[in-house]
Design a protein around this motif. Structure first.
Motif, PDB file in Angstrom:
ATOM      1  N   VAL A  16     -20.878  45.593  47.788  1.00 22.43           N
ATOM      2  CA  VAL A  16     -21.469  44.272  48.004  1.00 22.43           C
ATOM      3  C   VAL A  16     -21.578  44.026  49.512  1.00 22.43           C
ATOM      4  O   VAL A  16     -20.631  44.293  50.266  1.00 22.43           O
ATOM      5  CB  VAL A  16     -20.623  43.180  47.323  1.00 22.43           C
ATOM      6  N   PHE A  17     -22.720  43.454  49.915  1.00 16.18           N
ATOM      7  CA  PHE A  17     -22.977  43.195  51.322  1.00 16.18           C
ATOM      8  C   PHE A  17     -23.434  41.749  51.512  1.00 16.18           C
ATOM      9  O   PHE A  17     -24.168  41.204  50.671  1.00 16.18           O
ATOM     10  CB  PHE A  17     -24.080  44.126  51.857  1.00 16.18           C
ATOM     11  N   LYS A  18     -23.040  41.186  52.630  1.00 13.59           N
ATOM     12  CA  LYS A  18     -23.622  39.916  53.057  1.00 13.59           C
ATOM     13  C   LYS A  18     -24.963  40.226  53.718  1.00 13.59           C
ATOM     14  O   LYS A  18     -25.061  41.141  54.545  1.00 13.59           O
ATOM     15  CB  LYS A  18     -22.711  39.213  54.058  1.00 13.59           C
ATOM     16  N   ILE A  19     -25.977  39.479  53.344  1.00  5.91           N
ATOM     17  CA  ILE A  19     -27.313  39.778  53.848  1.00  5.91           C
ATOM     18  C   ILE A  19     -27.841  38.586  54.661  1.00  5.91           C
ATOM     19  O   ILE A  19     -27.516  37.427  54.369  1.00  5.91           O
ATOM     20  CB  ILE A  19     -28.273  40.123  52.695  1.00  5.91           C
ATOM     21  N   ARG A  26     -42.179  39.154  53.305  1.00  3.35           N
ATOM     22  CA  ARG A  26     -42.002  40.550  52.953  1.00  3.35           C
ATOM     23  C   ARG A  26     -40.647  40.736  52.257  1.00  3.35           C
ATOM     24  O   ARG A  26     -39.748  39.922  52.390  1.00  3.35           O
ATOM     25  CB  ARG A  26     -42.107  41.430  54.202  1.00  3.35           C
ATOM     26  N   GLY A  27     -40.488  41.796  51.537  1.00  6.45           N
ATOM     27  CA  GLY A  27     -39.289  42.040  50.751  1.00  6.45           C
ATOM     28  C   GLY A  27     -38.070  42.308  51.602  1.00  6.45           C
ATOM     29  O   GLY A  27     -38.142  42.542  52.807  1.00  6.45           O
ATOM     30  N   TYR A  28     -36.915  42.297  50.944  1.00  6.61           N
ATOM     31  CA  TYR A  28     -35.666  42.619  51.642  1.00  6.61           C
ATOM     32  C   TYR A  28     -35.642  44.111  51.994  1.00  6.61           C
ATOM     33  O   TYR A  28     -36.209  44.955  51.276  1.00  6.61           O
ATOM     34  CB  TYR A  28     -34.464  42.279  50.756  1.00  6.61           C
ATOM     35  N   ARG A  29     -34.918  44.408  53.085  1.00  5.11           N
ATOM     36  CA  ARG A  29     -34.749  45.783  53.525  1.00  5.11           C
ATOM     37  C   ARG A  29     -33.252  46.080  53.642  1.00  5.11           C
ATOM     38  O   ARG A  29     -32.521  45.360  54.319  1.00  5.11           O
ATOM     39  CB  ARG A  29     -35.449  46.027  54.865  1.00  5.11           C
ATOM     40  N   ALA A  30     -32.776  47.159  53.008  1.00  9.11           N
ATOM     41  CA  ALA A  30     -31.361  47.528  53.076  1.00  9.11           C
ATOM     42  C   ALA A  30     -30.977  47.992  54.477  1.00  9.11           C
ATOM     43  O   ALA A  30     -29.787  47.924  54.841  1.00  9.11           O
ATOM     44  CB  ALA A  30     -31.079  48.630  52.065  1.00  9.11           C
ATOM     45  N   ALA A  31     -31.949  48.443  55.252  1.00  3.96           N
ATOM     46  CA  ALA A  31     -31.659  48.894  56.615  1.00  3.96           C
ATOM     47  C   ALA A  31     -31.147  47.750  57.488  1.00  3.96           C
ATOM     48  O   ALA A  31     -30.490  47.999  58.511  1.00  3.96           O
ATOM     49  CB  ALA A  31     -32.900  49.530  57.237  1.00  3.96           C
ATOM     50  N   ASP A  32     -31.422  46.503  57.112  1.00  7.74           N
ATOM     51  CA  ASP A  32     -30.953  45.349  57.891  1.00  7.74           C
ATOM     52  C   ASP A  32     -29.488  45.015  57.594  1.00  7.74           C
ATOM     53  O   ASP A  32     -28.929  44.114  58.228  1.00  7.74           O
ATOM     54  CB  ASP A  32     -31.829  44.132  57.594  1.00  7.74           C
ATOM     55  N   TRP A  33     -28.875  45.662  56.640  1.00 10.20           N
ATOM     56  CA  TRP A  33     -27.496  45.379  56.275  1.00 10.20           C
ATOM     57  C   TRP A  33     -26.567  46.371  56.974  1.00 10.20           C
ATOM     58  O   TRP A  33     -27.003  47.442  57.433  1.00 10.20           O
ATOM     59  CB  TRP A  33     -27.299  45.481  54.769  1.00 10.20           C
ATOM     60  N   ASN A  34     -25.335  46.046  56.998  1.00  2.54           N
ATOM     61  CA  ASN A  34     -24.331  46.954  57.558  1.00  2.54           C
ATOM     62  C   ASN A  34     -23.833  47.855  56.426  1.00  2.54           C
ATOM     63  O   ASN A  34     -22.788  47.629  55.829  1.00  2.54           O
ATOM     64  CB  ASN A  34     -23.187  46.161  58.175  1.00  2.54           C
ATOM     65  N   LEU A  35     -24.596  48.918  56.113  1.00  2.00           N
ATOM     66  CA  LEU A  35     -24.325  49.739  54.937  1.00  2.00           C
ATOM     67  C   LEU A  35     -23.049  50.551  55.071  1.00  2.00           C
ATOM     68  O   LEU A  35     -22.453  50.942  54.058  1.00  2.00           O
ATOM     69  CB  LEU A  35     -25.509  50.679  54.681  1.00  2.00           C
ATOM     70  N   SER A  36     -22.606  50.805  56.291  1.00  2.00           N
ATOM     71  CA  SER A  36     -21.403  51.612  56.490  1.00  2.00           C
ATOM     72  C   SER A  36     -20.126  50.822  56.245  1.00  2.00           C
ATOM     73  O   SER A  36     -19.056  51.422  56.112  1.00  2.00           O
ATOM     74  CB  SER A  36     -21.384  52.192  57.905  1.00  2.00           C
ATOM     75  N   ALA A  37     -20.205  49.510  56.192  1.00  2.00           N
ATOM     76  CA  ALA A  37     -19.013  48.681  56.003  1.00  2.00           C
ATOM     77  C   ALA A  37     -19.282  47.619  54.935  1.00  2.00           C
ATOM     78  O   ALA A  37     -19.636  46.467  55.264  1.00  2.00           O
ATOM     79  CB  ALA A  37     -18.605  48.027  57.319  1.00  2.00           C
ATOM     80  N   ASP A  39     -18.786  44.623  52.356  1.00  2.09           N
ATOM     81  CA  ASP A  39     -17.899  43.460  52.397  1.00  2.09           C
ATOM     82  C   ASP A  39     -16.979  43.395  51.175  1.00  2.09           C
ATOM     83  O   ASP A  39     -15.939  42.732  51.221  1.00  2.09           O
ATOM     84  CB  ASP A  39     -18.740  42.187  52.482  1.00  2.09           C
ATOM     85  N   TRP A  40     -17.348  44.057  50.106  1.00  2.00           N
ATOM     86  CA  TRP A  40     -16.496  44.077  48.902  1.00  2.00           C
ATOM     87  C   TRP A  40     -16.877  45.300  48.082  1.00  2.00           C
ATOM     88  O   TRP A  40     -18.048  45.703  48.010  1.00  2.00           O
ATOM     89  CB  TRP A  40     -16.696  42.797  48.089  1.00  2.00           C
ATOM     90  N   THR A  41     -15.881  45.886  47.426  1.00  2.00           N
ATOM     91  CA  THR A  41     -16.116  47.032  46.536  1.00  2.00           C
ATOM     92  C   THR A  41     -15.394  46.775  45.217  1.00  2.00           C
ATOM     93  O   THR A  41     -14.222  46.361  45.203  1.00  2.00           O
ATOM     94  CB  THR A  41     -15.583  48.338  47.153  1.00  2.00           C
ATOM     95  N   GLY A  42     -16.065  46.994  44.132  1.00  2.00           N
ATOM     96  CA  GLY A  42     -15.475  46.766  42.805  1.00  2.00           C
ATOM     97  C   GLY A  42     -16.301  47.442  41.728  1.00  2.00           C
ATOM     98  O   GLY A  42     -17.012  48.410  41.983  1.00  2.00           O
TER      99      GLY A  42
END
Length: 245
Positions: A16-19, A26-37, A39-42
């Motif tokens: 899970v990421f804060k976006i 235009r659509g959302y882009r995952a490249a704008d998120w901090n994919l390496s960290a 915010d939550w995993t479950g």
């Protein structure tokens, strides 16, 4: 009948990421998120109850609910794929008071995101088919003429009822056999011998005449039916009181 809750899909690891807010159409882009960290995993569970569908994010160990996303249609605003990757989605989560927020959700394996797509598509395809079948059934029922089964004036109905013997009913006793068409005498009553002679049962099961002072011959010695030896004084024929058994 109340609908039961069905599990459509379970994934043991989801990120899970804060976006950031979307600044354009235009659509959302995952490249704008901090994919390496993340915010939550479950874990993620996709559930269905009747036509309703809900995506839940839960703790891996305790199962405590982190966030939930009611899905009313797919594709739709509730779950939206990003424009630059097939492994990430933007999910609209809601709390019990109705407040909503958008978060990023992603999977480490591309097959996990494919499974989520298929599960959502299958569920809403089933919902559409169920609604069409229900609509067709309602239309056909309304167009179908009603069958009038009421009796008209003067009409009657005839019922042929065959009632058999119930268990436990008494069975008729067989009739006693008769000799010569006549029933046997009650109580084994015996006929009196002719001439007032008395008889007793013999040892061989037959009858034996008792001796009487005034009767010298045994019953059964009858006068011959031929001519008498005394021609001068013919005797009247002796009547035989023989009874035919």
């Amino acid at each position: 009948m109340e609908d039961y809750e069905a599990i459509l899909l379970v994934k043991q690891e989801v990120f899970v990421f804060k976006i950031p807010p979307r600044t354009s159409n235009r659509g959302y882009r995952a490249a704008d998120w901090n994919l390496s960290a993340p915010d939550w995993t479950g874990r993620m569970r996709l559930l269905a109850k009747g036509t309703e569908c809900i995506l839940k994010l839960e703790d891996k160990v305790s199962g405590e609910l982190f966030a939930k996303c009611p899905v009313d249609t797919y594709p739709g605003i509730a779950i939206e794929a990003v424009s630059d990757s097939s492994r990430y989605f933007v999910v609209r989560i809601q709390d019990d008071s109705g407040r909503a927020a958008f978060i990023g959700v992603g999977f480490a394996d591309r097959s996990d995101s494919f499974d989520l797509n298929v599960a959502l598509q299958d569920h809403f395809k089933w919902v559409k088919q169920s609604q069409e079948i229900e609509k067709e059934g309602t239309t056909e029922e309304a167009a179908k003429p009603r069958l009038d089964l009421s009796f008209k004036a003067g009409e009657t109905i005839k019922i042929n009822m065959k009632i058999g013997k119930k268990d436990g009913d008494s069975v008729s006793k067989p009739k006693a056999k008769t000799l010569g068409g006549l029933p046997p005498p009650p109580g084994g009553m015996r006929l009196a011998p002719p001439g007032g002679a008395k008889f007793t049962d013999g040892a061989d099961g037959g009858f034996k005449q008792q001796s009487e002072p005034q009767q010298q011959q045994e019953w059964g010695d009858f006068t011959s039916a031929g001519p008498s030896t005394n021609a001068a004084s013919p005797k009247a024929p002796v009547s035989s009181n023989w009874v035919q058994f």
